[in-house]
Write a protein that holds these residues in place. Structure first.
Motif, short mmCIF file in Angstrom:
data_model
loop_
_atom_site.label_atom_id
_atom_site.label_comp_id
_atom_site.label_asym_id
_atom_site.label_seq_id
_atom_site.Cartn_x
_atom_site.Cartn_y
_atom_site.Cartn_z
N GLU A 1 3.04 3.85 -11.38
CA GLU A 1 1.76 3.41 -10.86
C GLU A 1 0.78 4.59 -10.85
N HIS B 1 4.89 -1.51 -5.77
CA HIS B 1 4.51 -2.91 -5.83
C HIS B 1 5.30 -3.74 -6.84
N ASP C 1 -1.76 -6.07 -0.73
CA ASP C 1 -1.74 -6.56 -2.12
C ASP C 1 -1.11 -7.94 -2.25
N HIS D 1 -1.28 -9.61 -5.69
CA HIS D 1 -0.58 -9.03 -6.83
C HIS D 1 0.66 -9.88 -7.12
#
Length: 331
Positions: A70, A124, A150, A153
């Motif tokens: 990320e 994530h 998030d 997501h």
């Protein structure tokens, strides 16, 4: 607060999400346990949460090295994110943040207290979020909140909904949240859901409340249905439950008035951990004749004068796996 100047480089946690996290922090004001944040970065969410729950403490768990694969990983290689976090916390909070520089997989197993709130905002990927939720769930206090960033997501959303009931997951801003039912709600659920023991649960509660019992020993938990009933009753009397099972702790969460011991209830080292005498001893293990007889011979001495021994499945003709030669209705 200090004279330090706060600096936030990335705008990854908007105002609506900040307000929602503060709401959730205040929601668990009366829930016993610790407040945990997994993934703190520069501390924006940390400071919001810390100020919402003061004087309680936030345990901020992060490596401050970013998440592999990320953008945070690349950014952490370019600057000292941890130093910025420390400065921001010093500038914006009342000193009620305890940092834990570690990955969550190492940190969560070391938390012995129930968790009143856990905010997840680390890696994530589906697997990381799924495993993180799964690790926290058994430690979450009754009425506690599990939440994270998030929500939009796809891997995060999928992991959340694969583990938590969709109708009970709420999203505000970019924060998803789920609140674990309080013990009374858990009791109402198991007492109305057909099982081999659900019809007896009100009787368990009555035995505790009428006798004002404060010390109960449960031998055999399985999925924790009877455990919930005993805990619900003891919550009303200010008592404590000790449970013993050869299998692992049932995933019903952690409660300050519950001690679980994994082991064979006929093992002397297990018995030595039990603070007899008890008001009530409940037997619900193998149901085999010799084993049940041995339990009764041993545990009758752990019941106070005037106390009770309670046995489940006295009307079970042939228990599962019963040895050849066992009488019918072995218990």
């Amino acid at each position: 607060m200090s004279a330090h100047t706060a600096t936030f480089t990335e705008n990854w946690f908007d105002q609506v999400s900040q307000d929602r996290l503060a709401e959730l922090g205040r929601l668990v004001d009366n829930v016993p346990g610790v407040i945990v944040e997994i993934g703190s970065w520069e501390g924006r969410s940390t400071c919001v949460l810390a100020n919402a729950i003061r004087p309680r403490e936030v345990i901020a768990i992060d490596t401050w090295q970013g998440s592999p694969g990320e953008i945070s990983h690349d950014l952490a290689a370019e600057r000292d994110v941890h130093a910025t976090f420390a400065t921001n916390v010093a500038a914006l909070t009342g000193g009620n943040v305890r940092e834990w520089r570690s990955g969550w997989r190492d940190a969560i197993p070391q938390i012995d207290d129930p968790i009143a709130l856990c905010f997840i905002d680390a890696e994530h990927t589906y697997r990381e979020v799924y495993d993180n939720i799964q690790a926290v769930l058994p430690k979450l206090a009754s009425g506690g909140v599990l939440c994270g960033d998030d929500a939009g997501h796809p891997p995060v959303r999928r992991a959340v909904l694969d583990l938590l009931p969709e109708q009970d997951v709420f999203v505000k801003g970019n924060v998803w949240s789920w609140r674990k039912p309080a013990l009374a709600d858990m009791y109402r659920s198991v007492a109305s859901t057909p099982s081999d023991i659900y019809l007896h649960l009100p009787r368990f509660v009555e035995l505790v409340t009428r006798s004002k019992a404060t010390k109960v020993l449960e031998l055999g938990t399985r999925t924790g249905v009877s455990t919930i009933a005993w805990l619900h009753a003891l919550e009303q009397t200010g008592g404590h439950l000790w449970s013993v099972d050869i299998d692992s702790q049932p995933p019903i969460g952690q409660f300050p008035h519950w001690t679980f011991i994994q082991g064979d209830d006929m093992d002397g080292t297990v018995q030595a951990q039990l603070p007899a005498p008890f008001d009530i001893v409940f037997l619900d293990t193998s149901h085999h004749y010799q084993h049940t007889k041995a339990e009764l011979d041993r545990y009758q001495h752990m019941v106070r004068p005037g106390g009770l021994i309670v046995c489940h499945d006295t009307e079970l003709p042939i228990p599962e796996g019963a040895p050849a030669g066992d009488p019918t209705y072995a218990v």
